[in-house]
Design a protein around this motif. Sequence first.
Motif, PDB file in Angstrom:
ATOM      1  N   ARG A  19     -12.430   7.660 -14.642  1.00  8.27           N
ATOM      2  CA  ARG A  19     -11.494   6.984 -15.618  1.00  8.27           C
ATOM      3  C   ARG A  19     -10.437   7.942 -16.190  1.00  8.27           C
ATOM      4  NH1 ARG A  19     -16.607   5.280 -17.745  1.00  8.27           N
ATOM      5  NH2 ARG A  19     -16.443   6.854 -19.715  1.00  8.27           N
ATOM      6  N   THR A  20     -10.975   9.285 -16.145  1.00  7.56           N
ATOM      7  CA  THR A  20      -9.875  10.070 -16.780  1.00  7.56           C
ATOM      8  C   THR A  20      -8.658  10.305 -15.399  1.00  7.56           C
ATOM      9  OG1 THR A  20     -11.514  11.310 -17.781  1.00  7.56           O
ATOM     10  CG2 THR A  20      -9.220  12.545 -17.335  1.00  7.56           C
ATOM     11  N   MET A  21      -9.210  10.010 -14.298  1.00  5.12           N
ATOM     12  CA  MET A  21      -8.198  10.232 -13.250  1.00  5.12           C
ATOM     13  C   MET A  21      -7.055   9.110 -13.248  1.00  5.12           C
ATOM     14  SD  MET A  21     -10.838  11.259 -10.230  1.00  5.12           S
ATOM     15  CE  MET A  21      -9.494  11.588  -8.922  1.00  5.12           C
ATOM     16  N   ILE A  22      -7.632   7.911 -13.544  1.00  5.96           N
ATOM     17  CA  ILE A  22      -6.818   6.798 -13.754  1.00  5.96           C
ATOM     18  C   ILE A  22      -6.000   6.942 -14.879  1.00  5.96           C
ATOM     19  CG2 ILE A  22      -6.851   4.115 -14.331  1.00  5.96           C
ATOM     20  CD1 ILE A  22      -9.510   3.966 -12.790  1.00  5.96           C
ATOM     21  N   ASP A  23      -6.282   7.506 -15.805  1.00  7.08           N
ATOM     22  CA  ASP A  23      -5.408   7.750 -17.092  1.00  7.08           C
ATOM     23  C   ASP A  23      -4.532   8.649 -16.833  1.00  7.08           C
ATOM     24  OD1 ASP A  23      -6.938   6.050 -18.827  1.00  7.08           O
ATOM     25  OD2 ASP A  23      -8.169   7.757 -19.592  1.00  7.08           O
ATOM     26  N   LEU A  24      -4.698   9.885 -15.957  1.00  6.51           N
ATOM     27  CA  LEU A  24      -3.777  10.543 -15.384  1.00  6.51           C
ATOM     28  C   LEU A  24      -2.406   9.966 -14.514  1.00  6.51           C
ATOM     29  CD1 LEU A  24      -6.114  13.839 -14.978  1.00  6.51           C
ATOM     30  CD2 LEU A  24      -4.158  13.475 -16.772  1.00  6.51           C
ATOM     31  N   LEU A  25      -3.155   9.254 -13.952  1.00  9.00           N
ATOM     32  CA  LEU A  25      -2.193   8.608 -12.722  1.00  9.00           C
ATOM     33  C   LEU A  25      -1.433   7.484 -13.505  1.00  9.00           C
ATOM     34  CD1 LEU A  25      -4.721   8.159  -9.661  1.00  9.00           C
ATOM     35  CD2 LEU A  25      -2.620   9.732  -9.956  1.00  9.00           C
ATOM     36  N   LEU A  26      -1.793   7.102 -14.327  1.00 12.79           N
ATOM     37  CA  LEU A  26      -1.100   5.829 -15.250  1.00 12.79           C
ATOM     38  C   LEU A  26      -0.002   6.684 -16.054  1.00 12.79           C
ATOM     39  CD1 LEU A  26      -3.783   3.352 -16.328  1.00 12.79           C
ATOM     40  CD2 LEU A  26      -1.786   2.946 -14.896  1.00 12.79           C
ATOM     41  N   PRO A  30       2.388   9.136  -9.701  1.00  8.43           N
ATOM     42  CA  PRO A  30       1.435   9.247  -8.605  1.00  8.43           C
ATOM     43  C   PRO A  30       1.000  10.859  -8.549  1.00  8.43           C
ATOM     44  CG  PRO A  30       3.220   8.041  -7.878  1.00  8.43           C
ATOM     45  CD  PRO A  30       3.489   8.382  -9.058  1.00  8.43           C
ATOM     46  N   GLY A  31      -0.312  11.238  -8.130  1.00 13.75           N
ATOM     47  CA  GLY A  31      -0.530  12.462  -8.097  1.00 13.75           C
ATOM     48  C   GLY A  31      -1.620  12.696  -6.679  1.00 13.75           C
ATOM     49  N   THR A  32      -1.727  14.005  -6.358  1.00 14.32           N
ATOM     50  CA  THR A  32      -2.305  14.392  -5.303  1.00 14.32           C
ATOM     51  C   THR A  32      -3.737  14.879  -5.939  1.00 14.32           C
ATOM     52  OG1 THR A  32      -1.776  16.651  -5.335  1.00 14.32           O
ATOM     53  CG2 THR A  32      -0.451  15.133  -4.140  1.00 14.32           C
ATOM     54  N   VAL A  57     -12.345   0.503  -3.756  1.00 13.52           N
ATOM     55  CA  VAL A  57     -12.500  -0.640  -4.481  1.00 13.52           C
ATOM     56  C   VAL A  57     -11.013  -1.214  -4.854  1.00 13.52           C
ATOM     57  CG1 VAL A  57     -14.673  -0.089  -5.521  1.00 13.52           C
ATOM     58  CG2 VAL A  57     -12.600   0.479  -6.994  1.00 13.52           C
ATOM     59  N   GLY A  58      -9.798  -0.459  -4.509  1.00 17.47           N
ATOM     60  CA  GLY A  58      -8.551  -0.977  -4.600  1.00 17.47           C
ATOM     61  C   GLY A  58      -7.855  -0.629  -5.957  1.00 17.47           C
ATOM     62  N   LEU A  59      -8.456   0.005  -6.757  1.00 20.84           N
ATOM     63  CA  LEU A  59      -7.921   0.665  -8.097  1.00 20.84           C
ATOM     64  C   LEU A  59      -6.604   1.569  -7.764  1.00 20.84           C
ATOM     65  CD1 LEU A  59     -10.898   1.160 -10.367  1.00 20.84           C
ATOM     66  CD2 LEU A  59      -8.924  -0.534 -10.714  1.00 20.84           C
ATOM     67  N   ILE A  60      -6.798   2.420  -6.698  1.00 20.99           N
ATOM     68  CA  ILE A  60      -5.514   3.251  -6.384  1.00 20.99           C
ATOM     69  C   ILE A  60      -5.468   2.951  -4.717  1.00 20.99           C
ATOM     70  CG2 ILE A  60      -6.257   4.792  -8.186  1.00 20.99           C
ATOM     71  CD1 ILE A  60      -7.329   6.460  -5.655  1.00 20.99           C
ATOM     72  N   HIS A  61      -4.290   3.555  -4.491  1.00 23.97           N
ATOM     73  CA  HIS A  61      -3.754   3.516  -3.065  1.00 23.97           C
ATOM     74  C   HIS A  61      -3.065   4.639  -2.736  1.00 23.97           C
ATOM     75  CE1 HIS A  61      -0.565   1.043  -4.935  1.00 23.97           C
ATOM     76  NE2 HIS A  61       0.176   1.674  -3.991  1.00 23.97           N
ATOM     77  N   ALA A  62      -2.976   5.144  -1.723  1.00 24.81           N
ATOM     78  CA  ALA A  62      -2.482   6.531  -1.273  1.00 24.81           C
ATOM     79  C   ALA A  62      -1.270   6.190  -0.300  1.00 24.81           C
ATOM     80  CB  ALA A  62      -3.493   7.331  -0.338  1.00 24.81           C
ATOM     81  N   GLU A  63      -0.232   6.926  -0.397  1.00 21.99           N
ATOM     82  CA  GLU A  63       0.867   7.191   0.411  1.00 21.99           C
ATOM     83  C   GLU A  63       0.759   8.570   1.079  1.00 21.99           C
ATOM     84  OE1 GLU A  63       3.340   4.814   0.457  1.00 21.99           O
ATOM     85  OE2 GLU A  63       2.392   3.309  -0.520  1.00 21.99           O
ATOM     86  N   HIS A  70      -0.296  10.760  -1.716  1.00 21.61           N
ATOM     87  CA  HIS A  70       0.061  10.591  -3.129  1.00 21.61           C
ATOM     88  C   HIS A  70      -0.695   9.620  -3.567  1.00 21.61           C
ATOM     89  CE1 HIS A  70       3.204  13.701  -3.635  1.00 21.61           C
ATOM     90  NE2 HIS A  70       3.225  13.890  -2.502  1.00 21.61           N
ATOM     91  N   TYR A  71      -1.429   9.710  -4.671  1.00 28.48           N
ATOM     92  CA  TYR A  71      -2.268   8.258  -5.143  1.00 28.48           C
ATOM     93  C   TYR A  71      -1.589   7.882  -6.423  1.00 28.48           C
ATOM     94  CZ  TYR A  71      -5.915  10.176  -2.208  1.00 28.48           C
ATOM     95  OH  TYR A  71      -6.557  10.567  -1.020  1.00 28.48           O
ATOM     96  N   GLN A  72      -1.729   6.696  -6.301  1.00 30.49           N
ATOM     97  CA  GLN A  72      -1.183   5.864  -7.591  1.00 30.49           C
ATOM     98  C   GLN A  72      -2.052   4.509  -7.701  1.00 30.49           C
ATOM     99  OE1 GLN A  72       2.853   5.292  -6.420  1.00 30.49           O
ATOM    100  NE2 GLN A  72       2.537   3.073  -6.396  1.00 30.49           N
ATOM    101  N   VAL A  73      -1.986   4.239  -8.961  1.00 29.26           N
ATOM    102  CA  VAL A  73      -2.760   3.164  -9.521  1.00 29.26           C
ATOM    103  C   VAL A  73      -2.226   1.876  -9.165  1.00 29.26           C
ATOM    104  CG1 VAL A  73      -3.635   1.861 -11.649  1.00 29.26           C
ATOM    105  CG2 VAL A  73      -3.524   4.373 -11.634  1.00 29.26           C
ATOM    106  N   ASP A  74      -3.093   0.911  -8.654  1.00 32.08           N
ATOM    107  CA  ASP A  74      -2.757  -0.396  -8.104  1.00 32.08           C
ATOM    108  C   ASP A  74      -2.762  -1.070  -9.190  1.00 32.08           C
ATOM    109  OD1 ASP A  74      -3.235  -3.227  -7.655  1.00 32.08           O
ATOM    110  OD2 ASP A  74      -3.243  -2.357  -5.418  1.00 32.08           O
TER     111      ASP A  74
END
Length: 116
Positions: A19-26, A30-32, A57-63, A70-74
Amino acid sequence: MSAVVDDDLWSAIGDPIRRTMIDLLLADGPGTATSLSRRLPVTRQAVSKHLAVLDRVGLIHAEPAGRERHYQVDEAQLGRAVAQLSAVGSTWDARLRRIKRIAEAIERTRTNDEGD
């Protein structure tokens, strides 16, 4: 009335680190795995494992970007998770209202029986 819940999704976001990771990405965009590990109390390897769960589970995706990803929230999947949480909350609100009505009816019956 029963809310449809994606158990894999909720299992993934049930972990406080994820959850913290999602918060940080939001908050930061994008982050690594490396950039996230600097802000979390776990190793980079642990961050990578958590990112893999969120990605599955599709909550983030990577480029891919060079040697990093680089991960970002879907946002669509996050919206789905929020909708599920709202539906579950509504279901529980309805259950609690029914329990309250039952408890009040029992109390009225008990009060009436004591008065006789």
